[in-house]
Design a protein around this motif. Structure first.
Motif, mmCIF file in Angstrom:
data_model
loop_
_atom_site.group_PDB
_atom_site.id
_atom_site.type_symbol
_atom_site.label_atom_id
_atom_site.label_comp_id
_atom_site.label_asym_id
_atom_site.label_seq_id
_atom_site.Cartn_x
_atom_site.Cartn_y
_atom_site.Cartn_z
ATOM 1 N N VAL A 30 -48.345 -38.358 -17.359
ATOM 2 C CA VAL A 30 -48.381 -39.431 -16.009
ATOM 3 C C VAL A 30 -47.691 -39.024 -14.629
ATOM 4 O O VAL A 30 -47.903 -38.418 -13.963
ATOM 5 C CB VAL A 30 -47.774 -40.601 -16.011
ATOM 6 C CG1 VAL A 30 -48.790 -41.391 -15.068
ATOM 7 C CG2 VAL A 30 -49.539 -41.101 -17.058
ATOM 8 N N GLN A 31 -46.148 -38.567 -14.542
ATOM 9 C CA GLN A 31 -45.134 -38.269 -13.455
ATOM 10 C C GLN A 31 -45.715 -36.945 -13.523
ATOM 11 O O GLN A 31 -45.611 -36.830 -12.228
ATOM 12 C CB GLN A 31 -43.560 -38.383 -13.576
ATOM 13 C CG GLN A 31 -43.334 -38.510 -12.752
ATOM 14 C CD GLN A 31 -41.560 -38.412 -13.004
ATOM 15 O OE1 GLN A 31 -40.961 -37.417 -14.375
ATOM 16 N NE2 GLN A 31 -40.510 -39.107 -12.661
ATOM 17 N N LEU A 32 -46.045 -36.134 -14.088
ATOM 18 C CA LEU A 32 -46.018 -34.553 -13.911
ATOM 19 C C LEU A 32 -47.199 -34.479 -13.072
ATOM 20 O O LEU A 32 -47.695 -33.815 -12.028
ATOM 21 C CB LEU A 32 -45.919 -34.224 -15.008
ATOM 22 C CG LEU A 32 -44.691 -33.437 -15.219
ATOM 23 C CD1 LEU A 32 -44.436 -33.070 -16.809
ATOM 24 C CD2 LEU A 32 -43.514 -32.790 -15.036
ATOM 25 N N ALA A 33 -48.679 -35.207 -14.401
ATOM 26 C CA ALA A 33 -49.923 -35.427 -13.493
ATOM 27 C C ALA A 33 -49.841 -35.655 -11.994
ATOM 28 O O ALA A 33 -50.543 -35.125 -11.462
ATOM 29 C CB ALA A 33 -50.786 -36.026 -14.192
ATOM 30 N N ASN B 126 -48.400 -35.384 -9.746
ATOM 31 C CA ASN B 126 -47.518 -35.033 -9.252
ATOM 32 C C ASN B 126 -48.841 -33.326 -8.452
ATOM 33 O O ASN B 126 -48.208 -33.051 -7.469
ATOM 34 C CB ASN B 126 -46.248 -34.236 -9.340
ATOM 35 C CG ASN B 126 -45.028 -34.984 -8.760
ATOM 36 O OD1 ASN B 126 -45.067 -35.469 -7.578
ATOM 37 N ND2 ASN B 126 -44.814 -35.964 -9.421
ATOM 38 N N GLN B 127 -49.161 -33.468 -9.392
ATOM 39 C CA GLN B 127 -50.508 -32.280 -8.872
ATOM 40 C C GLN B 127 -51.641 -32.965 -9.267
ATOM 41 O O GLN B 127 -53.094 -32.545 -8.203
ATOM 42 C CB GLN B 127 -50.590 -31.540 -10.306
ATOM 43 C CG GLN B 127 -49.510 -31.065 -11.170
ATOM 44 C CD GLN B 127 -50.314 -29.864 -12.193
ATOM 45 O OE1 GLN B 127 -51.661 -29.506 -12.244
ATOM 46 N NE2 GLN B 127 -49.105 -29.845 -13.740
ATOM 47 N N VAL B 128 -51.248 -34.416 -8.436
ATOM 48 C CA VAL B 128 -52.799 -35.205 -7.775
ATOM 49 C C VAL B 128 -52.936 -35.034 -6.266
ATOM 50 O O VAL B 128 -51.906 -35.399 -6.046
ATOM 51 C CB VAL B 128 -53.204 -36.177 -9.220
ATOM 52 C CG1 VAL B 128 -53.725 -36.892 -7.516
ATOM 53 C CG2 VAL B 128 -53.805 -35.972 -10.009
ATOM 54 N N VAL B 129 -53.895 -35.081 -5.909
ATOM 55 C CA VAL B 129 -54.235 -35.446 -3.999
ATOM 56 C C VAL B 129 -55.430 -36.043 -3.988
ATOM 57 O O VAL B 129 -55.987 -36.166 -4.826
ATOM 58 C CB VAL B 129 -54.604 -33.950 -3.540
ATOM 59 C CG1 VAL B 129 -54.911 -34.546 -1.815
ATOM 60 C CG2 VAL B 129 -53.619 -32.620 -3.695
ATOM 61 N N GLY B 130 -54.916 -37.065 -3.035
ATOM 62 C CA GLY B 130 -55.979 -38.465 -3.698
ATOM 63 C C GLY B 130 -55.018 -39.842 -3.041
ATOM 64 O O GLY B 130 -53.940 -40.197 -2.814
ATOM 65 N N ALA B 131 -56.020 -41.185 -3.107
ATOM 66 C CA ALA B 131 -55.374 -42.452 -3.344
ATOM 67 C C ALA B 131 -55.451 -42.590 -4.915
ATOM 68 O O ALA B 131 -56.619 -42.650 -5.115
ATOM 69 C CB ALA B 131 -56.342 -42.715 -1.987
ATOM 70 N N TYR C 274 -60.085 -33.270 -7.879
ATOM 71 C CA TYR C 274 -60.558 -32.938 -8.797
ATOM 72 C C TYR C 274 -61.309 -32.003 -9.566
ATOM 73 O O TYR C 274 -61.379 -31.411 -10.574
ATOM 74 C CB TYR C 274 -61.271 -34.183 -9.210
ATOM 75 C CG TYR C 274 -62.633 -34.693 -8.592
ATOM 76 C CD1 TYR C 274 -63.145 -34.103 -7.647
ATOM 77 C CD2 TYR C 274 -63.776 -34.089 -10.317
ATOM 78 C CE1 TYR C 274 -64.602 -34.338 -7.568
ATOM 79 C CE2 TYR C 274 -64.588 -33.886 -9.451
ATOM 80 C CZ TYR C 274 -65.279 -34.576 -8.314
ATOM 81 O OH TYR C 274 -66.803 -34.084 -8.154
ATOM 82 N N ALA C 275 -62.159 -31.572 -8.269
ATOM 83 C CA ALA C 275 -63.299 -30.249 -8.946
ATOM 84 C C ALA C 275 -61.940 -28.828 -9.709
ATOM 85 O O ALA C 275 -62.129 -27.753 -10.309
ATOM 86 C CB ALA C 275 -63.388 -30.207 -7.619
#
Ligand code: GLU
Length: 300
Positions: A149-152, A154-159, A107-108
């Motif tokens: 949402v789908q594109l976002a 795909n950029q997110v690491v986490g749970a 997130y940072a």
């Protein structure tokens, strides 16, 4: 990771959402919030630190009408328990409201990028970064909420388990999960969403359990549609809930005491997740980090 409830259908959403939050109280939490869209297209968001009852008292004289809504109980991982950090979080233009269980690990980095694009943030949460990222992608690509949402994600690491509603589309909830449970309840002309089946079971026995990296599009008066992060469409598998409400509340155990004993490994795991980093060299306890100069020890 705490509680998620969602509803879209023909009844008033707020009483269903609040009842659902009460059903999830057993999970522990530090704040609660709710968002609804009324028939004039007004998105209302209310949140309060403390118990669900405090949220109810706060909302008492407010307009929370609407037949679509989402609600959350938060267990803070990023930012102290407070009204501002409670969910739902809204995007910059206040057109999206999002609730989230879990942790966005990167997130940072995402926040810095969004700040460079002119986005400002009100809370200290990882969750607000996600809703702003979705809005940014939506504006940039001029795409619909599902695609954003789908594109976002795909950029997110986490749970995460998330649910998003959009002011300009009062007929649709978009939800998704990875490493955090999410279940859709399929009623007659209405749909429910929750992080476990306990808020759903009194309305319907028909449920769809989402798998990791699946996004569900829940449209009023349409069958839910499931698409993966990699854009593969899945046929939703509707299952019959085999438990009644009292069994669900006790998780199938004959007594609450047994349930609590057997849940200890999972509870400890949930408690640690997001507080110990993946390399295992650091522990972040958001509740004490602001006061760490007051502690005299250097190592535990
Ligand atoms: N990471 C989010 C926060 O701190 C969600 C926590 C939760 O799972 O309740 O706000």
């Amino acid at each position: 990771m705490c509680g998620i409830v969602g509803y879209v259908g023909f009844r008033e959403a707020y009483p269903i959402l609040i009842k659902g939050l009460h059903r999830l109280e057993y999970r522990g939490y530090d704040s609660a919030g709710v968002a609804t869209i009324n028939e004039d297209g007004k998105l209302s968001v209310f949140k309060a630190k403390g118990k669900v009852q405090q949220l109810e008292e706060f909302v008492n004289d407010k307009d929370v009408s609407g037949t679509i809504g989402i609600a959350h109980t938060r267990w803070a991982t990023h930012g102290e328990p407070s009204n501002i950090n409670a969910h739902p979080h809204c995007s910059e233009t206040e057109s999206l409201a999002l609730i989230h269980n879990g942790i966005i690990e990167n997130y940072a980095v995402l926040k810095v990028e969004l700040q460079k694009q002119g986005f400002t943030f009100q809370s200290s949460t990882d969750t607000e970064v996600l809703v702003q990222l979705i809005e940014y992608i939506k504006q940039l690509n001029k795409c619909d909420l599902f695609t954003a949402v789908q594109l976002a994600l795909n950029q997110v690491v986490g749970a995460y388990a998330i649910a998003v509603i959009e002011k300009n589309n009062p007929d649709r909830i978009i939800a998704a999960r990875k490493s955090s449970p999410l279940v859709v309840g399929v009623g007659a002309g209405e749909f429910f969403l929750a992080s476990d089946a306990s808020p759903i079971v009194e309305y319907t026995q028909k449920v769809i359990y989402l798998d990791d990296e699946e996004i569900v599009i829940i449209n009023r008066d349409e069958e839910p549609k499931i698409v993966t992060l990699l854009n593969v469409e899945k046929t939703p598998e509707i299952k019959e809930l085999e438990m009644n409400l009292s069994q669900l509340e006790r998780g199938g155990y004959p007594h609450f005491m047994l349930k609590e004993i057997f849940e200890q490994p999972e509870t400890l795991k949930n408690c640690m997740s997001g507080r110990i980093n993946v390399e295992g060299t650091n522990v972040t306890l958001s509740g004490i980090i602001d006061h760490k100069d007051k502690f005299r020890f250097e190592r535990i």
